[in-house]
Motif scaffolding. Structure first.
Motif, mmCIF file in Angstrom:
data_model
loop_
_atom_site.group_PDB
_atom_site.id
_atom_site.type_symbol
_atom_site.label_atom_id
_atom_site.label_comp_id
_atom_site.label_asym_id
_atom_site.label_seq_id
_atom_site.Cartn_x
_atom_site.Cartn_y
_atom_site.Cartn_z
ATOM 1 N N ALA A 78 36.404 -43.366 84.550
ATOM 2 C CA ALA A 78 37.982 -43.619 84.174
ATOM 3 C C ALA A 78 37.926 -44.856 83.484
ATOM 4 C CB ALA A 78 38.978 -43.470 85.415
ATOM 5 N N ARG A 79 38.770 -44.915 82.511
ATOM 6 C CA ARG A 79 39.270 -45.931 81.671
ATOM 7 C C ARG A 79 37.950 -46.536 80.893
ATOM 8 N NH1 ARG A 79 43.026 -47.662 86.009
ATOM 9 N NH2 ARG A 79 45.173 -46.770 85.278
ATOM 10 N N LYS A 80 36.847 -45.975 80.902
ATOM 11 C CA LYS A 80 35.747 -46.420 80.104
ATOM 12 C C LYS A 80 35.029 -45.236 79.193
ATOM 13 C CE LYS A 80 33.803 -48.952 84.261
ATOM 14 N NZ LYS A 80 32.543 -49.252 85.253
ATOM 15 N N ASN A 81 35.434 -43.968 79.412
ATOM 16 C CA ASN A 81 34.998 -42.990 78.944
ATOM 17 C C ASN A 81 36.085 -42.081 78.593
ATOM 18 O OD1 ASN A 81 32.137 -44.091 77.897
ATOM 19 N ND2 ASN A 81 31.793 -43.408 80.301
ATOM 20 N N ILE A 281 47.028 -42.552 84.248
ATOM 21 C CA ILE A 281 47.993 -42.086 85.344
ATOM 22 C C ILE A 281 47.359 -41.607 86.655
ATOM 23 C CG2 ILE A 281 50.168 -40.747 85.810
ATOM 24 C CD1 ILE A 281 50.899 -41.094 82.837
ATOM 25 N N GLU A 282 46.486 -40.645 86.318
ATOM 26 C CA GLU A 282 45.786 -40.199 87.475
ATOM 27 C C GLU A 282 44.964 -41.144 88.283
ATOM 28 O OE1 GLU A 282 45.507 -35.729 85.177
ATOM 29 O OE2 GLU A 282 43.575 -37.146 85.074
ATOM 30 N N VAL A 283 44.111 -41.908 87.613
ATOM 31 C CA VAL A 283 43.375 -42.723 88.367
ATOM 32 C C VAL A 283 44.229 -43.965 89.252
ATOM 33 C CG1 VAL A 283 42.848 -44.232 86.535
ATOM 34 C CG2 VAL A 283 41.018 -44.124 88.328
ATOM 35 N N VAL A 368 42.220 -53.495 93.941
ATOM 36 C CA VAL A 368 43.249 -52.675 93.953
ATOM 37 C C VAL A 368 44.593 -53.360 93.098
ATOM 38 C CG1 VAL A 368 45.329 -52.271 95.725
ATOM 39 C CG2 VAL A 368 42.851 -52.405 96.587
ATOM 40 N N SER A 369 44.621 -54.652 93.319
ATOM 41 C CA SER A 369 45.685 -55.150 92.088
ATOM 42 C C SER A 369 45.470 -54.908 90.778
ATOM 43 C CB SER A 369 45.737 -56.589 92.223
ATOM 44 O OG SER A 369 46.586 -57.592 91.358
ATOM 45 N N SER A 370 44.139 -54.830 90.276
ATOM 46 C CA SER A 370 43.692 -54.408 89.052
ATOM 47 C C SER A 370 44.348 -52.985 88.672
ATOM 48 C CB SER A 370 42.437 -54.579 88.825
ATOM 49 O OG SER A 370 42.057 -55.861 88.739
ATOM 50 N N LEU A 371 43.900 -51.994 89.644
ATOM 51 C CA LEU A 371 44.230 -50.521 89.461
ATOM 52 C C LEU A 371 45.705 -50.364 89.313
ATOM 53 C CD1 LEU A 371 42.961 -47.722 90.483
ATOM 54 C CD2 LEU A 371 44.042 -47.877 92.522
ATOM 55 N N LEU A 372 46.497 -51.151 90.346
ATOM 56 C CA LEU A 372 47.900 -50.875 89.969
ATOM 57 C C LEU A 372 48.642 -51.404 88.681
ATOM 58 C CD1 LEU A 372 48.827 -51.357 93.706
ATOM 59 C CD2 LEU A 372 48.474 -49.239 92.308
ATOM 60 N N ALA A 374 47.092 -51.764 86.016
ATOM 61 C CA ALA A 374 46.442 -50.899 84.719
ATOM 62 C C ALA A 374 47.342 -49.498 84.535
ATOM 63 C CB ALA A 374 45.129 -50.384 84.744
ATOM 64 N N THR A 375 47.787 -49.083 85.961
ATOM 65 C CA THR A 375 48.471 -47.713 85.965
ATOM 66 C C THR A 375 49.690 -48.137 85.417
ATOM 67 O OG1 THR A 375 48.470 -45.540 86.886
ATOM 68 C CG2 THR A 375 49.130 -47.625 88.272
#
Length: 399
Positions: A78-81, A281-283, A368-372, A374-375
């Motif tokens: 996810a977010r790479k390809n 949005i999904e990831v 976790v902070s990076s995940l949120l 980005a979304t």
């Protein structure tokens, strides 16, 4: 010696800052108390300290790292390809591991959500002149009104989070409401809040899988069911909605808001840019895959419901009379709004990074902070381009 002398003040200043952060954090940890009537994580700085040192958390210090690693494996690539998480094998893996995926996701993000959003984990259409909190409550009350929920009725909240909407709706209607969430941490937090508000006898959370509702309740025990941006996590909506159908009395109403992509407004599953936004949005939200409005309606009908009405509550998102649902994610330079601006999120991420580096925050907090972060960008972009809405309203009746 000159070079050493010139760097000494910087080193001492940095060390002093770290010591101050550590002392403040320890003091805040000891004084942190949940508050049902206010944001337990209010304040950008103090809220961050409470967030990262919350004694109620079910995750051990090592648990955050292992949980985020397991979660990220379900979204490999996810977010790479672009397209890496949209093929059948990837989706089926998340559907199969749905329970672990969603539970891990909410173990990780529940406090982050409450810190940034409050106790009601959903979006809402918003009028100009209306506050964010007012718009959130109006969206909840709208469901209660459309379903005909009153003080003499029993309702089930399907995927209730920490129960913010459930408590608002209970106080608005006087109804008896049971919330179901797969996440035990949310049950513990939510029931604390119900007790603090003095409504524990009319409003409670239980731990359970909304894919298996008949295993939790007898048939035909509820008058009303509602779901607020929750069943987007479902790996099989027909199974989920069929369970809701069994719990409702004949003629019982099921209302809700769903997250969907919008092919009717231009979403194209063959457009790499659209797929990139959808996958982001999904990831970032623990979703197997996003559905369309047609998918939702068909799933309801296949589950024994008559769909009476459906529409995107954000259909007038560009009206001069409305504030876009995603505007809150863009933030504002106010005491509360700053944390949601891009700069505010960067500042919070820097603080998380410092605290994890100092081994004050658990390992994995940065991820976790990076995940949120980005979304949040994906949600805003999806909203601006009208490829996605979190507020597809449906009203259905058990046949």
């Amino acid at each position: 010696m000159a070079d050493d002398a010139s760097t000494m003040p910087l080193l001492l200043g940095t060390a002093a800052s770290f010591v101050v952060i550590n002392l403040v954090l320890r003091r805040r940890t000891g004084s942190f108390k949940r508050d049902a009537c206010n944001n337990s994580f209010a304040g950008t700085l103090t809220g961050s300290f409470n967030l990262l040192a919350n004694k109620d958390s079910v995750l051990s210090r090592d648990g955050v790292k292992s949980s985020i690693e397991g979660y990220e494996r379900l979204f490999a690539g996810a977010r790479k390809n672009v397209g890496a998480t949209s093929h059948d094998a990837s989706i089926k893996t998340r559907e199969k591991e749905y329970k672990t995926m969603v539970n891990s996701f909410y173990d990780l993000v529940t406090d982050f959500y409450e810190w940034g959003w409050g106790q009601c984990f959903h979006f809402a259409p918003r009028w100009v002149g209306e506050t964010f909190v007012e718009s959130i409550k109006r969206a909840e009350y709208y469901l209660a009104l459309r379903a005909g929920l009153t003080a003499d009725k029993k309702a089930i909240d399907v995927g209730c989070g920490v129960g913010g909407p459930m408590r608002n709706i209970q106080q608005f209607t006087g109804a008896d409401i049971t919330g179901v969430t797969i996440n035990d941490y949310q049950v513990r937090v939510g029931n604390q809040y119900c007790a603090q508000k003095g409504i524990a006898d009319k409003c409670r959370l239980i731990q359970g899988d909304f894919q298996k509702l008949p295993s939790l309740f007898d048939d035909e025990v509820f008058d009303i069911a509602y779901a607020i941006e929750a069943t987007c996590h479902s790996p099989d909506r027909v199974a989920c909605f069929s369970g809701v159908n069994r719990l409702l009395k004949k003629g019982g109403m099921f209302v809700g808001y769903e997250w969907i992509v919008l092919p009717e407004r231009g979403f194209d599953s063959k457009n790499p840019d659209h797929v990139r936004i959808k996958e982001g949005i999904e990831v970032g939200n623990g979703l197997p895959t996003l559905a369309t409005s047609a998918d939702i309606i068909k799933s309801l009908e296949d589950s024994g419901f008559e769909v009476l009405e459906s529409f995107d509550a954000n259909q007038n998102v560009n009206s001069k009379h409305e504030i876009p649902w995603y505007q809150t994610l863009q933030g504002s330079f106010s005491p509360r709004g700053f944390r949601m601006t891009r700069l505010g999120r960067m500042c919070t991420h820097m603080l998380v990074t410092i605290l994890e580096t100092l081994r004050i925050a658990p390992k994995g907090s940065i991820r976790v902070s990076s995940l949120l972060n980005a979304t949040a960008l994906d949600l805003v972009e999806g909203g601006e381009k009208e490829l996605f809405t979190p507020s597809f309203f449906f009203m259905a009746r058990k046949k």
